[in-house]
Design an enzyme around this catalytic site. Sequence first.
Site, short mmCIF file in Angstrom:
data_model
loop_
_atom_site.label_atom_id
_atom_site.label_comp_id
_atom_site.label_asym_id
_atom_site.label_seq_id
_atom_site.Cartn_x
_atom_site.Cartn_y
_atom_site.Cartn_z
CG ASP A 10 -1.61 1.26 1.51
OD1 ASP A 10 -2.25 1.74 0.56
OD2 ASP A 10 -1.55 1.79 2.64
CG ASP A 12 -1.80 7.53 0.11
OD1 ASP A 12 -0.76 8.17 -0.13
OD2 ASP A 12 -2.73 7.41 -0.70
C1 XBP Z 1 -5.46 6.04 0.48
C2 XBP Z 1 -6.59 6.89 0.23
C3 XBP Z 1 -6.43 7.96 -0.70
C4 XBP Z 1 -5.66 9.17 -0.27
C5 XBP Z 1 -5.90 10.27 -1.26
O1 XBP Z 1 -5.91 4.77 0.93
O2 XBP Z 1 -7.65 6.70 0.74
O3 XBP Z 1 -7.72 8.41 -1.00
O4 XBP Z 1 -6.09 9.61 1.00
O5 XBP Z 1 -5.57 9.89 -2.55
P1 XBP Z 1 -4.94 3.50 0.85
P2 XBP Z 1 -6.38 10.39 -3.82
O6 XBP Z 1 -3.70 3.88 1.61
O7 XBP Z 1 -5.67 2.41 1.53
O8 XBP Z 1 -4.70 3.20 -0.60
O9 XBP Z 1 -6.87 11.78 -3.52
O10 XBP Z 1 -5.40 10.35 -4.95
O11 XBP Z 1 -7.53 9.43 -4.03
MG MG Z 2 -3.03 3.10 3.49
#
Ligand code: XBP
Ligand code: MG
Length: 264
Positions: A10, A12
């Site tokens: 993953d 973020d």
């Molecule tokens: C990450 C997210 C993303 C980011 C924003 O979740 O939920 O929406 O917060 O990114 P994960 P975007 O780590 O589970 O993938 O604005 O590009 O969608």
């Molecule tokens: Mg995440």
Amino acid sequence: MAELQALIFDVDGTLADNERDGHRVAFNEAFAAHGLDWRWSADTYGQLLCIAGGKERIRYYLQHYKPAFTHPQLDGFIAELHADKTRRYTDMLAQGQIPLRSGVRRLLDEARSAGLRLAIATTTSDSNVRALLRHCVDESAESWFEVIGAGDVVSAKKPASDIYHMVLQRLGLAPGQCLAFEDSRNGLRAALGAGIRTVVTTCDYTRNEDFSGACLVLDQLGEPGHPFQVLQGDAGGAHYVDVALLERLCRECEEVDSDNRRAL
Ligand code: XBP
Ligand code: MG
């Protein structure tokens, strides 16, 4: 028993702790630039993180926090706001404002030296992932990852497992040959739903979530001399995550069975 072949990350919260001081700030700047008085505090943002995906998160915010807001072309307006937010966020990455989490760079290097294959399974936009890899990991890091599964390539975002199914299919591997790395319950549910054993490294926003089903839950990957804290599971006396520990987890952790998937 399957041998470990690939690590699926993953982005973020897992590669970088970037939600509060990265994505959130970029959302707020985009709102202000469009003359909107919406401002997501750190606490509000924590609540909004229950929805994965930036466009989906804005829509959820409008439904639950600004029900009186109307726009004649709401989908297009959300897409425009989100594109603005993405530009601002990738600028922050290019300026080096978002550091990697402890142990990430070391583990990527060790995994590559050990011949493990690497992939990404994330909800965030493809351009965000590529900018983060280029600016925060290494100029050539995009090429280290055989598959980058990101954003709108699947219709259902995490906690749905679609992105993990897609990555497995493109790697040509079975779930038991891979390990996933996640920071949130939504991410864990997505990985487990695809049958992939998962290591969770919690972050501030996710520390108190339920990580049942993870094979190991840690506060970070850790480094030699900067040990992780084990929050759930058995790290076998290790102090930081290395390839030997991951191979052991792959051998010893129970496979993710269908009962476990149904319980999520
Ligand atoms: C990450 C997210 C993303 C980011 C924003 O979740 O939920 O929406 O917060 O990114 P994960 P975007 O780590 O589970 O993938 O604005 O590009 O969608
Ligand atoms: Mg995440």
